[in-house]
Motif scaffolding. Sequence first.
Motif, PDB file in Angstrom:
ATOM      1  N   ALA A 185       0.826  -1.208   0.000  1.00 40.94           N
ATOM      2  CA  ALA A 185       0.000   0.000   0.000  1.00 40.94           C
ATOM      3  C   ALA A 185       0.861   1.258   0.000  1.00 40.94           C
ATOM      4  O   ALA A 185       0.569   2.231  -0.723  1.00 40.94           O
ATOM      5  N   VAL A 186       1.930   1.251   0.785  1.00 38.91           N
ATOM      6  CA  VAL A 186       2.825   2.404   0.830  1.00 38.91           C
ATOM      7  C   VAL A 186       3.485   2.630  -0.519  1.00 38.91           C
ATOM      8  O   VAL A 186       3.519   3.761  -1.048  1.00 38.91           O
ATOM      9  N   MET A 187       4.015   1.580  -1.113  1.00 36.98           N
ATOM     10  CA  MET A 187       4.728   1.717  -2.385  1.00 36.98           C
ATOM     11  C   MET A 187       3.781   2.085  -3.528  1.00 36.98           C
ATOM     12  O   MET A 187       4.155   2.813  -4.452  1.00 36.98           O
ATOM     13  N   THR A 188       2.559   1.592  -3.476  1.00 37.13           N
ATOM     14  CA  THR A 188       1.579   1.984  -4.490  1.00 37.13           C
ATOM     15  C   THR A 188       1.320   3.485  -4.420  1.00 37.13           C
ATOM     16  O   THR A 188       1.320   4.182  -5.446  1.00 37.13           O
ATOM     17  N   ALA A 189       1.088   3.984  -3.218  1.00 39.85           N
ATOM     18  CA  ALA A 189       0.825   5.411  -3.064  1.00 39.85           C
ATOM     19  C   ALA A 189       2.015   6.244  -3.529  1.00 39.85           C
ATOM     20  O   ALA A 189       1.856   7.199  -4.304  1.00 39.85           O
ATOM     21  N   ALA A 232      -7.245  -1.056  -4.650  1.00 40.17           N
ATOM     22  CA  ALA A 232      -8.010  -0.265  -3.689  1.00 40.17           C
ATOM     23  C   ALA A 232      -7.322   1.066  -3.421  1.00 40.17           C
ATOM     24  O   ALA A 232      -7.982   2.118  -3.373  1.00 40.17           O
ATOM     25  N   MET A 233      -6.013   1.040  -3.243  1.00 42.22           N
ATOM     26  CA  MET A 233      -5.280   2.285  -3.028  1.00 42.22           C
ATOM     27  C   MET A 233      -5.389   3.188  -4.247  1.00 42.22           C
ATOM     28  O   MET A 233      -5.567   4.415  -4.119  1.00 42.22           O
ATOM     29  N   GLU A 234      -5.334   2.621  -5.428  1.00 38.32           N
ATOM     30  CA  GLU A 234      -5.441   3.438  -6.639  1.00 38.32           C
ATOM     31  C   GLU A 234      -6.825   4.071  -6.759  1.00 38.32           C
ATOM     32  O   GLU A 234      -6.947   5.253  -7.126  1.00 38.32           O
ATOM     33  N   LEU A 235      -7.873   3.312  -6.449  1.00 40.24           N
ATOM     34  CA  LEU A 235      -9.210   3.902  -6.480  1.00 40.24           C
ATOM     35  C   LEU A 235      -9.314   5.057  -5.495  1.00 40.24           C
ATOM     36  O   LEU A 235      -9.912   6.097  -5.800  1.00 40.24           O
ATOM     37  N   LEU A 236      -8.728   4.887  -4.315  1.00 40.09           N
ATOM     38  CA  LEU A 236      -8.769   5.955  -3.314  1.00 40.09           C
ATOM     39  C   LEU A 236      -8.023   7.199  -3.777  1.00 40.09           C
ATOM     40  O   LEU A 236      -8.351   8.320  -3.376  1.00 40.09           O
ATOM     41  N   LEU A 237      -7.021   7.011  -4.626  1.00 37.20           N
ATOM     42  CA  LEU A 237      -6.259   8.144  -5.160  1.00 37.20           C
ATOM     43  C   LEU A 237      -6.916   8.747  -6.393  1.00 37.20           C
ATOM     44  O   LEU A 237      -6.404   9.706  -6.977  1.00 37.20           O
ATOM     45  N   GLY A 238      -8.044   8.166  -6.813  1.00 41.29           N
ATOM     46  CA  GLY A 238      -8.765   8.710  -7.963  1.00 41.29           C
ATOM     47  C   GLY A 238      -8.307   8.157  -9.291  1.00 41.29           C
ATOM     48  O   GLY A 238      -8.586   8.757 -10.344  1.00 41.29           O
ATOM     49  N   ILE A 239      -7.630   7.013  -9.278  1.00 37.26           N
ATOM     50  CA  ILE A 239      -7.135   6.401 -10.515  1.00 37.26           C
ATOM     51  C   ILE A 239      -8.166   5.390 -11.005  1.00 37.26           C
ATOM     52  O   ILE A 239      -8.524   4.461 -10.268  1.00 37.26           O
ATOM     53  N   PRO A 240      -8.679   5.535 -12.211  1.00 30.54           N
ATOM     54  CA  PRO A 240      -9.735   4.639 -12.682  1.00 30.54           C
ATOM     55  C   PRO A 240      -9.264   3.190 -12.798  1.00 30.54           C
ATOM     56  O   PRO A 240      -8.177   2.913 -13.324  1.00 30.54           O
ATOM     57  N   ILE A 241     -10.083   2.269 -12.305  1.00 30.38           N
ATOM     58  CA  ILE A 241      -9.859   0.838 -12.443  1.00 30.38           C
ATOM     59  C   ILE A 241     -11.086   0.268 -13.136  1.00 30.38           C
ATOM     60  O   ILE A 241     -12.205   0.376 -12.619  1.00 30.38           O
ATOM     61  N   SER A 242     -10.893  -0.309 -14.294  1.00 29.99           N
ATOM     62  CA  SER A 242     -12.015  -0.785 -15.093  1.00 29.99           C
ATOM     63  C   SER A 242     -12.884  -1.760 -14.298  1.00 29.99           C
ATOM     64  O   SER A 242     -12.385  -2.735 -13.735  1.00 29.99           O
ATOM     65  N   GLY A 243     -14.185  -1.468 -14.270  1.00 28.07           N
ATOM     66  CA  GLY A 243     -15.138  -2.340 -13.596  1.00 28.07           C
ATOM     67  C   GLY A 243     -15.313  -2.066 -12.113  1.00 28.07           C
ATOM     68  O   GLY A 243     -16.100  -2.765 -11.454  1.00 28.07           O
ATOM     69  N   PHE A 244     -14.603  -1.064 -11.570  1.00 27.86           N
ATOM     70  CA  PHE A 244     -14.678  -0.792 -10.140  1.00 27.86           C
ATOM     71  C   PHE A 244     -14.889   0.704  -9.903  1.00 27.86           C
ATOM     72  O   PHE A 244     -14.216   1.532 -10.509  1.00 27.86           O
TER      73      PHE A 244
END
Length: 483
Positions: A185-189, A232-244
């Motif tokens: 999660a840290v590295m994704t952010a 999940a972290m990407e969605l929280l950052l506003g990054i579109p994930i197809s289907g979610f």
Amino acid sequence: MHLLCSFVFALASVRLALGSLPGKIYGVNLGSWLVLEAWMLPAEWEAMGGQSCADCTSCIATESAFATAYPNTVDEEFAKHWSTWFTQDHVNQLKAAGINTVRVPLGYWIVEALVDRPAEAYPRGGIKFLSQGLQWLRDADMRVILDHHALPGVQTPGQMFTGNCTSDVQFYTPYNYGRALTWTAVMTALSHIHPNFASVFALEAINEPIMDASMTPGYGTFQQNFVKTVRAMELLLGIPISGFTLDLPEPLSSLNLTSAFSMASASDKTGLFSAEVTQAIQSAIPILLGMEVDLGLSDILNLGLLQSHGGGWEPLTTNFMDINWQYDNPSNPASAAIGPQGYDNHLYYSSCLQGVADANPDAYMQSTCNLDRVQNDAALGNSPLWFGEWALPTQFNATDDFLFMWADAQKLAYSQGAGWLYWNFKVETSDAAGDLGRQWQRTFTRSYLEGLARGYLTQDPSAVHNPHVCDPYKTNSTGSSRK
């Protein structure tokens, strides 16, 4: 503060241009930089205060053993190593050689809050050196794979590359799976919000787990949760994930990461926020806040600024060792995929664990020239596949002529997939090391830069000396063999 944030997010938004899978990977590993492997730099290691022994569990042969032995000087000694082992000059040389991708091996301890001190001991301060190195690579337009090379609890016994050479393997437990997910999660952010991380396109979950799948309980569930943590972290950052999509009572732009996470996890309709993922992100948020000063960031959890400056981001490519890395009914990482995902295989012919051919030149050439791992993996959904580690180790005293041929054969074989990354970008040149670059019977690796100088490797990584080198060795049977 807002001037700094605008600078941060404007640069981070170049992910669309930089942080994506190259058309074909021609790469190297930055091994022994942020996860030190003493056998690759024996003279420097001895000068630091380390030791050399046949059994790496019995002396000061790893970062953990060093930090335990020298608690008062470990950070200073490793800062010297980090600042000299990989430099701007190396980036310049690799760029000039046509390298377009690097894989950066990392230990879990680069996120210092995850280390259970005093029971665990590792050097501190590596995150700032990682950030500086990534800036050099970003400025050189080189793509980056962040590889979780050394996992909490140790994922493989008796190996220096885990940071703690031990037979007591504890990674495959709920507690250490959890720490690995927090690291994720840290590295994704950071990969999305820090400008120096802009060319990171992939996050590798685990380097070389135990090959016997019966000895890695829970690994399949970890694969699922690793991908969910990233998405999940990407969605929280506003990054579109197809289907979610997140079902929130307020727009992300009016929230910070903490409040968005609280709302999203409490009313999850995506299926991403499992108990393990929720705990990982909850643990990651204060860690990220604690990194602000060290990484020169401010207000990093302000989603309004992310929304206004971060448009155009792409999701990271999640990355696993391929299904054929393991045996005895392994889980298939393809079943965990959500969004872009890549697969990694490592092939060392001289390793006792991976002996794939008899110890003679003809057998090596026949095996390499008929390799069908790309096709076999693709049939199981493990595509794109790249070869994240390879070199020219042999179980016999190879001639220069053979090394020219075999280098060509391996490049041709691995380029059938998404490409390759050589292990390593360099090794130490010293009397203590001997001729590590040449004596394959004494080591598993060599320097890519030295290979160029000696001519085994072509100056254009996409080229070979002889495109017909495999013609005499092609057969009608498969060239794949199980490890």
